[in-house]
Design a protein around this motif. Sequence first.
Motif: not given
Length: 310
Positions: A108-128
Amino acid sequence: MKLKILTFLVAIVIISCKSDKKEKEDYATINKEKKDYIEVVTNVMDFVTVDTIKSGWNTFKYINKSNEPHFILLDDYPEGKTLDTIKARVMPAFDKGMAFIMEGDMDAAMGAFGELPKWFPEVKFVGGTGLISPKRETIMTVNLEPGPHIMECYVKMANGMFHVSMGMVKELFVLEEDSGNEPPESDINITISSTEGITYTGEILKGSHIISVHYKDQSVYENFVGHDVNLVKLDDTANLEDLEAWMDWMNPKGLITPTPTGVTFLGGVNNGLPGSTHYFEVDLDPGNYAFISEVPKASSKGLLKTFTVD
């Protein structure tokens, strides 16, 4: 006439001081090696800091005054995606998925994560920053491109709720104007990759160090994020298997309050882009330590390395 001149000079000084004060509010400075830094403070579940910074090399001093472990992750979202978009489209999917994980229903969790918008993989993690334990502070340096960024922390409360859902998310705008800063000179140099894990050069002795982390590559792991470097001090009660399991947020007991027994997080650097180099500062006492990434089964990937400071 002398009185008028004196009054005029005093007024100029006051105006100058007010202007200087405002500048320091936007770009705080410290005298340590005459480096600029941006101060970020967490009191409870917040990021108290400026709204805009210059682009290029920037040093952040993160002060964790709270009773929880935290980190700073800086995200670049696709053009047009604002904090309101994230709150409406991204955070609910993660909250829903995490609730199912806490119930033990991974499908069920993976199904919920499947509701993320299609553009989410375009997010870049740039530091911190890497993880930092309560009542501690850390300093890290990162090179940032102009544009809007999101500052977040997704460590979890004991009930599984992400800190980001409790207010630890903030917009940070990076200006076109360059800071003019240069990267610090490191004495310990880490290279991290998905194939070779964490390797380092330089002798790790007690005292102050500036550590560079070069991302030879980057990979998206089972928990949707890439590899990073967290510095951990281990006391005699620490268990590496417990620490390794805790570093995976998709584990119901991972990245959650309380932290594993016997570990103190001292900072590090968060996810970086391939080819980028990031820096953090630390003062080491004698004892046992580890570098570890926030990935599932870090040791099997070469992303958990222990060392001793004499």
